[in-house]
Design an enzyme around this catalytic site. Structure first.
Site, PDB file in Angstrom:
ATOM      1  N   ASP A 176      -0.767 -15.681   4.220  1.00  0.00           N
ATOM      2  CA  ASP A 176      -2.121 -15.471   3.701  1.00  0.00           C
ATOM      3  C   ASP A 176      -2.398 -16.486   2.604  1.00  0.00           C
ATOM      4  O   ASP A 176      -1.800 -16.403   1.525  1.00  0.00           O
ATOM      5  CB  ASP A 176      -2.165 -14.055   3.111  1.00  0.00           C
ATOM      6  CG  ASP A 176      -3.490 -13.392   3.364  1.00  0.00           C
ATOM      7  OD1 ASP A 176      -4.425 -14.080   3.779  1.00  0.00           O
ATOM      8  OD2 ASP A 176      -3.594 -12.170   3.123  1.00  0.00           O
ATOM      9  N   ARG A 207       4.460 -11.481  -3.991  1.00  0.00           N
ATOM     10  CA  ARG A 207       5.080 -10.338  -4.672  1.00  0.00           C
ATOM     11  C   ARG A 207       6.603 -10.448  -4.664  1.00  0.00           C
ATOM     12  O   ARG A 207       7.304  -9.501  -5.010  1.00  0.00           O
ATOM     13  CB  ARG A 207       4.631  -9.019  -4.023  1.00  0.00           C
ATOM     14  CG  ARG A 207       3.132  -8.765  -4.100  1.00  0.00           C
ATOM     15  CD  ARG A 207       2.770  -7.303  -3.909  1.00  0.00           C
ATOM     16  NE  ARG A 207       3.358  -6.694  -2.735  1.00  0.00           N
ATOM     17  CZ  ARG A 207       2.845  -6.713  -1.517  1.00  0.00           C
ATOM     18  NH1 ARG A 207       1.700  -7.341  -1.296  1.00  0.00           N
ATOM     19  NH2 ARG A 207       3.462  -6.110  -0.508  1.00  0.00           N
ATOM     20  N   SER A 235       2.816 -10.448   0.448  1.00  0.00           N
ATOM     21  CA  SER A 235       4.148 -10.020   0.015  1.00  0.00           C
ATOM     22  C   SER A 235       4.998 -11.206  -0.460  1.00  0.00           C
ATOM     23  O   SER A 235       5.904 -11.040  -1.266  1.00  0.00           O
ATOM     24  CB  SER A 235       4.866  -9.268   1.131  1.00  0.00           C
ATOM     25  OG  SER A 235       4.904 -10.054   2.298  1.00  0.00           O
ATOM     26  N   ASP A 239       3.040 -12.165   7.826  1.00  0.00           N
ATOM     27  CA  ASP A 239       2.201 -13.316   8.161  1.00  0.00           C
ATOM     28  C   ASP A 239       1.971 -14.139   6.892  1.00  0.00           C
ATOM     29  O   ASP A 239       2.550 -13.842   5.849  1.00  0.00           O
ATOM     30  CB  ASP A 239       0.866 -12.867   8.779  1.00  0.00           C
ATOM     31  CG  ASP A 239       0.201 -11.773   7.948  1.00  0.00           C
ATOM     32  OD1 ASP A 239       0.531 -11.654   6.756  1.00  0.00           O
ATOM     33  OD2 ASP A 239      -0.651 -11.035   8.489  1.00  0.00           O
ATOM     34  N   LYS A 296       9.185  17.708   4.880  1.00  0.00           N
ATOM     35  CA  LYS A 296       9.577  16.798   5.973  1.00  0.00           C
ATOM     36  C   LYS A 296      10.858  16.043   5.601  1.00  0.00           C
ATOM     37  O   LYS A 296      11.723  15.810   6.440  1.00  0.00           O
ATOM     38  CB  LYS A 296       8.441  15.826   6.294  1.00  0.00           C
ATOM     39  CG  LYS A 296       7.278  16.494   7.014  1.00  0.00           C
ATOM     40  CD  LYS A 296       6.223  15.477   7.418  1.00  0.00           C
ATOM     41  CE  LYS A 296       5.147  16.121   8.283  1.00  0.00           C
ATOM     42  NZ  LYS A 296       4.341  17.104   7.567  1.00  0.00           N
ATOM     43  N   LEU A 337       8.749  12.911  -7.557  1.00  0.00           N
ATOM     44  CA  LEU A 337       8.338  11.502  -7.543  1.00  0.00           C
ATOM     45  C   LEU A 337       6.839  11.368  -7.288  1.00  0.00           C
ATOM     46  O   LEU A 337       6.245  12.224  -6.634  1.00  0.00           O
ATOM     47  CB  LEU A 337       9.110  10.740  -6.444  1.00  0.00           C
ATOM     48  CG  LEU A 337      10.632  10.739  -6.587  1.00  0.00           C
ATOM     49  CD1 LEU A 337      11.287  10.310  -5.288  1.00  0.00           C
ATOM     50  CD2 LEU A 337      11.053   9.805  -7.724  1.00  0.00           C
ATOM     51  N   ASP A 387      -3.710 -17.064   7.908  1.00  0.00           N
ATOM     52  CA  ASP A 387      -5.124 -17.000   7.518  1.00  0.00           C
ATOM     53  C   ASP A 387      -5.304 -17.893   6.303  1.00  0.00           C
ATOM     54  O   ASP A 387      -4.485 -17.855   5.378  1.00  0.00           O
ATOM     55  CB  ASP A 387      -5.532 -15.570   7.138  1.00  0.00           C
ATOM     56  CG  ASP A 387      -5.577 -14.634   8.336  1.00  0.00           C
ATOM     57  OD1 ASP A 387      -5.613 -15.138   9.479  1.00  0.00           O
ATOM     58  OD2 ASP A 387      -5.581 -13.405   8.127  1.00  0.00           O
ATOM     59  N   THR A 432      -1.509  -1.438  19.605  1.00  0.00           N
ATOM     60  CA  THR A 432      -2.058  -1.818  18.292  1.00  0.00           C
ATOM     61  C   THR A 432      -1.133  -2.783  17.563  1.00  0.00           C
ATOM     62  O   THR A 432      -1.500  -3.317  16.514  1.00  0.00           O
ATOM     63  CB  THR A 432      -2.330  -0.588  17.401  1.00  0.00           C
ATOM     64  OG1 THR A 432      -1.171   0.244  17.392  1.00  0.00           O
ATOM     65  CG2 THR A 432      -3.529   0.204  17.875  1.00  0.00           C
TER      66      THR A 432
END
Length: 337
Positions: free
Chosen positions: A194, A185, A182, A192, A74, A64, A258, A103
């Site tokens: 935008d 999309r 998103s 959030d 992994k 892929l 935002d 964070t």
């Protein structure tokens, strides 16, 4: 550590694989500060999240795009043992856990998180006791931490879109309002909100930032009057960052929003850029360079033979960008990879 905003791929047969890849990605960004590895893990997670079948082995995954030898190993380890030793080791280190937690607070980046940890601040409770160490944005991030962690359902953003358009078009019928990210999309959930905003009288030749700030200020004030915007993180001539209160069933929740004011002639380059995904944007920029163009969130410019950008191309819709770059148009819902 993997709790950074639950994924919106509810029907994804490779969800657990995507989760461990995103945990590794966040570790690389926040702790190792290795953006190359961060992007590699994210790209692999993006590839797996787009599959309709469960990946059976690392060897199968290797075929892929975005999955090389190391990530394939992994995947094998995880499929065989149900865990990943590297992640187990990362999660044993309390500083790594603390960096990943801190964070997640809006406004706290890896450098600030490290500074806080060096001062002995490792939990949200510690943060609450030492708010003097936080700036305005970080204080708001802490205040609404629980709410900002929650995904925003598509239905709610649809209601917000209606309220935004009703309120802003009431100021002037000529405003154009687009919610990007998103949501545009086609995702069922977003982290959030935008928003991009423009008006035909705002061109990039317009150097008067007083005019821009008064435009954006008017918009924000009208949204505050509606009791929609509750907090301001920052307000400049072209960008508002803040908090709004959810509508409908989620009435009590606070969300990050935002709003960017963009020049009319640069609007569709901005719409393309802020729709994302950022991996899609990277591919678009790389393709533009192959065609001797430079593309960013403002303009598409042809490169001269010396390699310097020429005049900006006239862009009246996203399709123009694809056409000039000789690419078939991609609907926003197909830009998730």
């Amino acid at each position: 550590m993997g709790k950074r905003k639950a994924s919106d791929n509810a029907g994804n047969p490779n969800q657990d694989l995507c989760d461990f890849l995103m945990e590794l990605a966040n570790y690389e960004r926040n702790v190792s500060k290795n953006i190359y590895k961060y992007n590699a893990y994210r790209k692999a997670a993006g590839t797996l999240s787009g599959l309709s079948e469960r990946v059976k082995s690392g060897q199968e995954a290797r075929k892929l795009p975005g999955i090389g030898e190391k990530i394939a190993k992994k995947i094998d380890e995880f499929l065989n043992t149900g865990k990943l030793q590297k992640l187990e080791d990362i999660n044993k280190d309390e500083n790594n856990i603390a960096i990943n937690l801190l964070t997640r607070v809006s406004g706290i980046g890896p450098a600030k998180a490290k500074e806080l940890i060096d001062a002995g601040i490792k939990t949200l409770n510690d943060l609450k006791k030492h708010q003097e160490k936080l700036n305005h944005h970080q204080k708001i991030g802490l205040k609404y931490f629980e709410d900002f962690e929650k995904r925003i359902p598509r239905k709610e953003i649809e209601q917000i879109e209606k309220l935004l358009k009703d309120t802003i078009l009431n100021l002037s019928k000529e405003y154009i309002v687009t919610i990007c990210g998103s949501y545009r999309r086609g995702k069922e959930e977003s982290g959030d909100i935008d928003v991009l905003l423009t008006h035909p009288t705002l061109t990039s030749i317009e150097k008067d930032s007083k005019k821009k700030i008064s435009v954006l200020k008017n918009v924000i004030e009208s949204l505050e009057k509606k009791k929609f915007i509750t907090d301001t993180i920052s307000l400049g001539p072209t960008k508002f960052m803040g908090v709004c209160q959810a509508l409908g069933d989620s009435k009590k929740l606070f969300r990050r929003i935002d709003i960017r004011l963009v020049s009319y002639d640069q609007y569709y380059c901005a719409v393309l850029y802020f729709t994302g995904s950022d991996l899609f944007n990277k591919d678009m920029r790389a393709h533009a360079l192959e065609k001797h163009y430079t593309l960013n969130e403002y303009t598409l410019k042809h490169l001269t033979s010396e390699g310097t950008p020429g005049e900006a191309e006239k862009i009246t819709c996203e399709e123009d960008i694809f056409r000039i770059l000789e690419l078939p148009y991609k609907e926003p819902k197909d830009r998730n990879s």
